[in-house]
Scaffold this motif. Structure first.
Motif, PDB file in Angstrom:
ATOM      1  N   SER A  82       0.854  -1.192   0.000  1.00 15.89           N
ATOM      2  CA  SER A  82       0.000   0.000   0.000  1.00 15.89           C
ATOM      3  C   SER A  82       0.885   1.235   0.000  1.00 15.89           C
ATOM      4  CB  SER A  82      -0.916   0.003   1.225  1.00 15.89           C
ATOM      5  OG  SER A  82      -0.162   0.027   2.414  1.00 15.89           O
ATOM      6  N   ASP A 103      -4.581   0.501  -1.100  1.00 18.39           N
ATOM      7  CA  ASP A 103      -4.283  -0.863  -0.667  1.00 18.39           C
ATOM      8  C   ASP A 103      -4.222  -1.770  -1.896  1.00 18.39           C
ATOM      9  OD1 ASP A 103      -4.068  -3.299   0.579  1.00 18.39           O
ATOM     10  OD2 ASP A 103      -6.050  -3.238   1.521  1.00 18.39           O
ATOM     11  N   PHE A 131      -8.717  -0.237   8.002  1.00 16.32           N
ATOM     12  CA  PHE A 131      -7.677  -0.578   7.029  1.00 16.32           C
ATOM     13  C   PHE A 131      -6.294  -0.554   7.674  1.00 16.32           C
ATOM     14  CE2 PHE A 131      -4.400   1.513   4.399  1.00 16.32           C
ATOM     15  CZ  PHE A 131      -4.001   0.399   3.678  1.00 16.32           C
ATOM     16  N   LEU A 135      -3.386  -3.799   8.609  1.00 20.80           N
ATOM     17  CA  LEU A 135      -1.974  -3.931   8.243  1.00 20.80           C
ATOM     18  C   LEU A 135      -1.174  -4.630   9.340  1.00 20.80           C
ATOM     19  CD1 LEU A 135      -1.328  -0.424   6.652  1.00 20.80           C
ATOM     20  CD2 LEU A 135      -1.744  -2.585   5.451  1.00 20.80           C
TER      21      LEU A 135
END
Length: 140
Positions: A82, A103, A131, A135
């Protein structure tokens, strides 16, 4: 929000300057025993000797995670799949810059907007926080 708490903890852990390190530095020319207080290398204010311990206890977690902290964390640990770009966004006829995390883990890249009107992580959308939190769970 559990995801925000875990994300904040991961960022603080991986960026040593954000660990709750408190440093007090006595002002050389002070007649009133004043001290400058730094937390994680950031100047937090001045205080008298009597207020020092109270100040440390009351302000140890005051520093909010900001966009620069997230960008440093992301670029050091999670930028493989990303990245971050800045675009102009139109909202209610007003144009303003917004950061966008893209992403690439999926075939159709997803985009998560960071409103640059708000610099604190805690003020961002639940989708962006989810989001960024995801990760942590992804091996890079």
């Amino acid at each position: 929000m559990k995801e925000l708490e875990e994300l904040t903890a991961d960022i603080r852990e991986k960026l040593p300057r954000l660990k709750n390190s408190i440093k007090a530095e006595r002002l050389q020319d002070s007649k009133n025993n004043c001290w400058r207080i730094f937390m994680g290398g950031i100047f937090m204010g001045t205080t008298s000797n009597n207020e020092l311990s109270k100040y440390v206890v009351n302000h140890i977690n005051d520093y909010e995670i900001k966009i620069n902290d997230v960008l440093e964390w992301h670029s050091k640990y999670y930028s493989k799949n990303s990245h971050f770009e800045v675009f102009n966004i139109v909202d209610n006829g007003e144009i303003y810059p917004a950061g966008v995390f893209i992403d690439y883990r999926e075939e159709d890249p997803a985009r998560y907007v960071w409103s640059l009107k708000k610099t604190d992580l805690k003020d961002q959308s639940p989708e962006l926080i989810k989001f960024l939190h995801s990760l942590i769970k992804t091996k890079q």
